[in-house]
Write a protein that holds these residues in place. Structure first.
Motif, short mmCIF file in Angstrom:
data_model
loop_
_atom_site.label_atom_id
_atom_site.label_comp_id
_atom_site.label_asym_id
_atom_site.label_seq_id
_atom_site.Cartn_x
_atom_site.Cartn_y
_atom_site.Cartn_z
N THR A 227 3.91 -26.37 45.25
CA THR A 227 4.33 -27.17 46.40
C THR A 227 4.43 -28.63 45.98
N PRO A 228 5.20 -29.42 46.71
CA PRO A 228 5.18 -30.86 46.44
C PRO A 228 3.79 -31.43 46.70
N ILE A 229 3.37 -32.37 45.87
CA ILE A 229 2.06 -32.98 46.10
C ILE A 229 2.12 -33.82 47.37
N TRP A 230 1.01 -33.84 48.09
CA TRP A 230 0.97 -34.73 49.25
C TRP A 230 0.70 -36.15 48.78
N LYS A 231 1.23 -37.10 49.49
CA LYS A 231 1.16 -38.51 49.08
C LYS A 231 0.40 -39.29 50.15
N SER A 232 -0.27 -40.32 49.73
CA SER A 232 -1.04 -41.15 50.65
C SER A 232 -0.57 -42.58 50.58
N ALA A 249 -1.04 -39.70 55.42
CA ALA A 249 -0.66 -38.67 54.46
C ALA A 249 0.79 -38.28 54.69
N ILE A 250 1.55 -38.18 53.62
CA ILE A 250 2.96 -37.76 53.68
C ILE A 250 3.03 -36.34 53.14
N VAL A 251 3.47 -35.42 54.00
CA VAL A 251 3.49 -33.99 53.69
C VAL A 251 4.93 -33.50 53.74
N ASP A 252 5.35 -32.77 52.72
CA ASP A 252 6.72 -32.24 52.64
C ASP A 252 6.67 -30.72 52.74
N ASN A 253 7.45 -30.16 53.67
CA ASN A 253 7.54 -28.71 53.83
C ASN A 253 8.84 -28.23 53.22
N THR A 254 8.75 -27.72 51.99
CA THR A 254 9.92 -27.16 51.31
C THR A 254 9.78 -25.65 51.14
N SER A 255 8.93 -25.03 51.98
CA SER A 255 8.63 -23.61 51.80
C SER A 255 9.73 -22.70 52.33
N GLY A 256 10.67 -23.23 53.11
CA GLY A 256 11.73 -22.39 53.66
C GLY A 256 11.39 -21.77 55.00
N GLU A 257 10.20 -22.04 55.56
CA GLU A 257 9.84 -21.55 56.88
C GLU A 257 9.03 -22.62 57.59
N ASP A 258 9.02 -22.56 58.92
CA ASP A 258 8.29 -23.54 59.71
C ASP A 258 6.79 -23.32 59.58
N TRP A 259 6.06 -24.43 59.56
CA TRP A 259 4.60 -24.38 59.70
C TRP A 259 4.31 -24.71 61.16
N THR A 260 4.09 -23.70 61.94
CA THR A 260 3.91 -23.88 63.38
C THR A 260 2.44 -23.74 63.73
N ASN A 261 1.88 -24.84 64.22
CA ASN A 261 0.47 -24.86 64.64
C ASN A 261 -0.46 -24.32 63.55
N VAL A 262 -0.28 -24.84 62.34
CA VAL A 262 -1.13 -24.41 61.23
C VAL A 262 -2.33 -25.33 61.12
N VAL A 401 5.06 -28.60 61.15
CA VAL A 401 6.03 -29.26 60.29
C VAL A 401 7.17 -28.27 60.07
N ARG A 402 8.35 -28.61 60.54
CA ARG A 402 9.50 -27.71 60.42
C ARG A 402 9.94 -27.61 58.96
N LYS A 403 10.61 -26.51 58.65
CA LYS A 403 11.09 -26.33 57.28
C LYS A 403 12.10 -27.41 56.92
N ASN A 404 12.06 -27.82 55.67
CA ASN A 404 12.93 -28.87 55.14
C ASN A 404 12.73 -30.20 55.85
N GLU A 405 11.56 -30.40 56.44
CA GLU A 405 11.20 -31.67 57.05
C GLU A 405 9.88 -32.16 56.45
N SER A 406 9.58 -33.43 56.66
CA SER A 406 8.34 -34.03 56.20
C SER A 406 7.64 -34.67 57.39
N ALA A 407 6.37 -34.94 57.22
CA ALA A 407 5.58 -35.52 58.30
C ALA A 407 4.63 -36.56 57.74
N MET A 408 4.35 -37.59 58.56
CA MET A 408 3.32 -38.59 58.26
C MET A 408 2.16 -38.34 59.20
N LEU A 409 0.98 -38.11 58.62
CA LEU A 409 -0.20 -37.75 59.41
C LEU A 409 -1.32 -38.71 59.09
#
Length: 704
Positions: A227-232, A249-262, A401-409
């Motif tokens: 997976t892509p490394i998370w960045k701070s 924290a900057i998180v990238d979801n490149t898994s091809g599926e949504d992370w819903t309420n994980v 975090v939706r697939k092919n999207e990133s999030a700042m947490l």
């Protein structure tokens, strides 16, 4: 028109089989995601697996090595997992090559059915269902009007052998549905189509968990994949009494599926991780071993006997053999060699197959039993805890975090101990850098990343910091201080001997050259400042004054207080150590005198060097006397040679007898003197040899 109908029929036929093949797939959604800093992520999925269902987990081909290395499956219902299936790495051509039929892009329905000659097929027409054996299927021309000579279109025909023995031909366009009645052939077709469908994504590989129980089961699958490394990134807010540090924290979801309420956790640290090639089949080259060829037995020709043997019973025949039968001969031949007993049959596999092949019922991963809660969107931070040498940031509420999207947490928002400084390294500018000393009083590990600094509610600059453990501190620089100017001046002194040591005939001299660096610092601002002067640690250099406030593996740091609107000087004294080694036996008296008079040498060493100096002087005096005596001997020998030549010349002249006698007396006196000189020369050489031996003994005994 017929081609269009046949293509529609083929498409409907394939879709129906694919739908029936996927009706038994169970969902296993992602529940937990743990991201690391070394390029892998931990994923945990949970869900129900009903009787007859199969769970399919899809991965990229590049992920399979890590999946096969880390995948664990837990049956929370108390059952056992007997094994997993996954797509092999064979090419699509190899996978499909063993099937009794092939489906190409341009294949018509009649062409497909024609490959299944001899298979049982059930078709449905308007009149009802008909079952028969496929004889052939083909495309044939047809006329729209019997009176027209040329065919107007083509139609697909199917010829069946009915159970009654009747051969009948059917128009495929008129058939509303069809079904292969042989379960084995139907299963092969499903497998073929599943393989074909999976190949549409060249990068997708699937792992299957099959249900073998009759009831419902709760399954949890956990694994690690790249997976892509998370960045701070951080925001440091200065200017108040309590500096604040905010971490995102900057998180990238490149898994091809949504992370819903994980449930999301971020790990700071770099555990050892590697790729082990487990997915690609591996083969070993084996040796070829063969028995020697046994040639066919040729005919044997026996010669005639020269002397017949009479009245001699033939051993081993009839009653003449002690064994009483032909078996006695065979028994006698092999009787001395015990026959090997056949190997016992293989022992049955004891226990359940699941105990032989199944995976552990323990999840080799991070427990995620506790519930997660979320604070406000902006002020929400993650809970931190140490995991051995690692540190975990766990978010309290589920994250999406939706697939092919990133999030700042936000994972940190706390007060931190900090003080403002200036740092001067003298590398590229006459101005020091606006800096801050951060002491990690958050109780958490601060992951490395960029820091945006705000001072007095204004943007002040940016810095970069490496990972900081709890209780540790770091310096950061975020801007240039134009209100402070610094100039430097470097001066070097004379070389001074610091220490002299002797051992095993070698004199080791330690000397030093002092170096003085003067920093002239001008503070034009109206406020006091604290300056850190950082100088590199140089090989063979030692700081004399002042004492560094702290040091790093590569630099010394000195703290200097600057008054408002003032000029001050900071003087750094260092010395460069020099080392020299010489053989004591090669030192002349002048060098020994120089070292013996040095103030850095202890008294015992001075005495030893002075005694050696005296002995060296004695050796030198004796050598000088030897040289002078040797010169005197040479002069006498030359003078004697002159007198002998004169005597020889006078002996040939009458009346020179008196002069000859005079030369003879002089020659005799010189001979006596020459003998004394030669004796003296021999004694001097012995004396010099003894003195040198004494000097060598003194050198060998020297140890200071």
């Amino acid at each position: 028109m017929a081609n269009l109908l046949s293509n529609d029929s083929m498409r409907n036929f394939v879709v129906a089989i694919l739908i029936s093949n996927t009706l038994f797939a169970a969902e296993l959604p992602v529940n937990d995601v743990v991201l690391f800093k070394h390029g892998v992520g931990y994923f945990s999925r949970s869900g129900s697996l009903n009787a007859g269902e199969t769970i399919r987990l899809d991965f990229k081909a590049a992920e399979m090595n890590d999946v096969l290395k880390s995948l664990t499956v837990e049956d929370r219902s108390g059952g056992k997992i007997v094994g997993l299936r996954y797509d092999s790495s064979e090419t699509l051509e190899n996978k499909l090559g063993d099937y009794p039929f092939q489906i190409s892009n341009a294949l018509s329905l009649s062409g497909f059915l024609d490959q299944l000659k001899g298979a049982k097929l059930e078709i449905e027409l308007g009149s009802g269902k008909i079952t028969g054996t496929i004889i052939t299927a083909r495309i044939s021309p047809a006329r729209a009007n019997a009176n027209l000579p040329e065919p107007m279109f083509e139609q697909e025909q199917l010829v069946l052998l009915l159970d009654s023995g009747e051969l009948r031909s059917y128009n495929l366009a008129a058939i509303t549905s069809m079904r292969l009645t042989e379960p084995a052939l139907q299963a092969k077709l499903k497998d073929y189509l599943s393989t074909l469908a999976g190949a549409r994504s060249q990068d997708k590989r699937s792992v299957y968990i099959d249900s073998t129980n009759s009831g419902s089961r709760q399954i949890t699958a956990s694994y690690m994949v790249p997976t892509p490394i998370w960045k701070s990134s951080y925001r440091l807010i200065l200017g108040g009494q309590d500096p604040m540090l905010e971490g995102w924290a900057i998180v990238d979801n490149t898994s091809g599926e949504d992370w819903t309420n994980v449930r999301l956790s971020l790990i700071s640290g770099r555990p050892i991780s590697f790729i082990s090639p487990l997915y690609e089949p591996r083969y070993r080259q084996r040796q070829t071993a063969e028995l020697p060829d046994d040639g066919a037995q040729g005919p044997v020709v026996y010669e005639g006997a020269m002397d017949a043997l009479k009245n001699r019973p033939a051993a081993g025949l009839g009653g003449g053999s002690p064994g009483g039968s032909a078996g006695g001969v065979l028994g006698g031949i092999v009787g001395g060699v015990p026959s090997a007993a056949p190997p016992p049959p293989p022992a049955p596999i004891n226990g359940r197959l699941g105990e032989q092949m199944g995976l552990s019922d323990k999840v080799d991963g991070l427990p995620r039993e506790s519930s997660y809660e979320m604070l406000s969107v902006v002020a929400d931070v993650a809970q931190g805890q140490a995991l051995g040498e690692l540190f975990e940031y766990k978010f309290d509420r589920p994250v999406t975090v939706r697939k092919n999207e990133s999030a700042m947490l936000p994972f940190l928002q706390q007060k931190i101990t900090s003080r403002k400084l200036l740092i001067y390294t003298g590398q590229s500018s006459s101005h020091p850098l606006n800096s801050a000393e951060l002491t990690n009083t958050t109780g958490k590990t601060l992951d490395g990343g960029p820091i945006t600094v705000y001072d007095a509610n204004n943007y002040a600059g940016e810095a970069l910091v490496e990972t900081v453990k709890a209780g540790d501190k770091r310096l950061i620089s975020y801007g240039v201080d134009l209100g402070t100017r610094i100039t430097t001046k470097i001066e070097s002194g004379e070389q001074v001997v610091r220490e002299v040591h002797a051992n095993r005939g070698t004199l080791r001299i330690s000397s030093a050259i002092e170096s003085t660096t003067t920093y002239t610092i001008r503070n034009v601002d109206k406020n006091a400042k604290t300056l850190i002067v950082e100088t590199p640690i140089r090989s063979n250099f030692k700081v004399l004054a002042p004492k560094p406030s702290e040091s790093t593996p590569s630099a010394y740091r000195f703290e200097v207080k600057l008054s408002p609107d003032s000029e001050s000087k900071f003087v750094l004294k260092e010395e460069r150590a020099l080392f020299d080694g010489q053989s004591i036996s090669n030192l002349n008296p002048d060098m020994l005198l120089l070292y013996s008079q040095n103030k850095a040498i202890p008294a015992a060493a001075k005495r030893a060097l002075t005694e050696l100096l005296d002995k060296k002087r004695q050796v030198a005096a004796t050598a000088s006397e030897i040289q002078q005596t040797d010169t005197d001997v040479n002069e006498l020998v030359n003078d004697q040679e002159r007198l002998r030549r004169n005597i020889q010349s006078l002996n040939q002249v009458n009346g020179q007898g008196e002069q000859v006698q005079k030369y003879a007396r002089t020659l005799a006196d010189q001979e006596a003197r020459l003998t004394g000189l030669r004796d003296r020369l021999s004694a001097l050489r012995k004396q010099k040899s003894a003195q040198e031996t004494e000097a060598l003994g003194m050198i060998e005994r020297m140890d200071f």
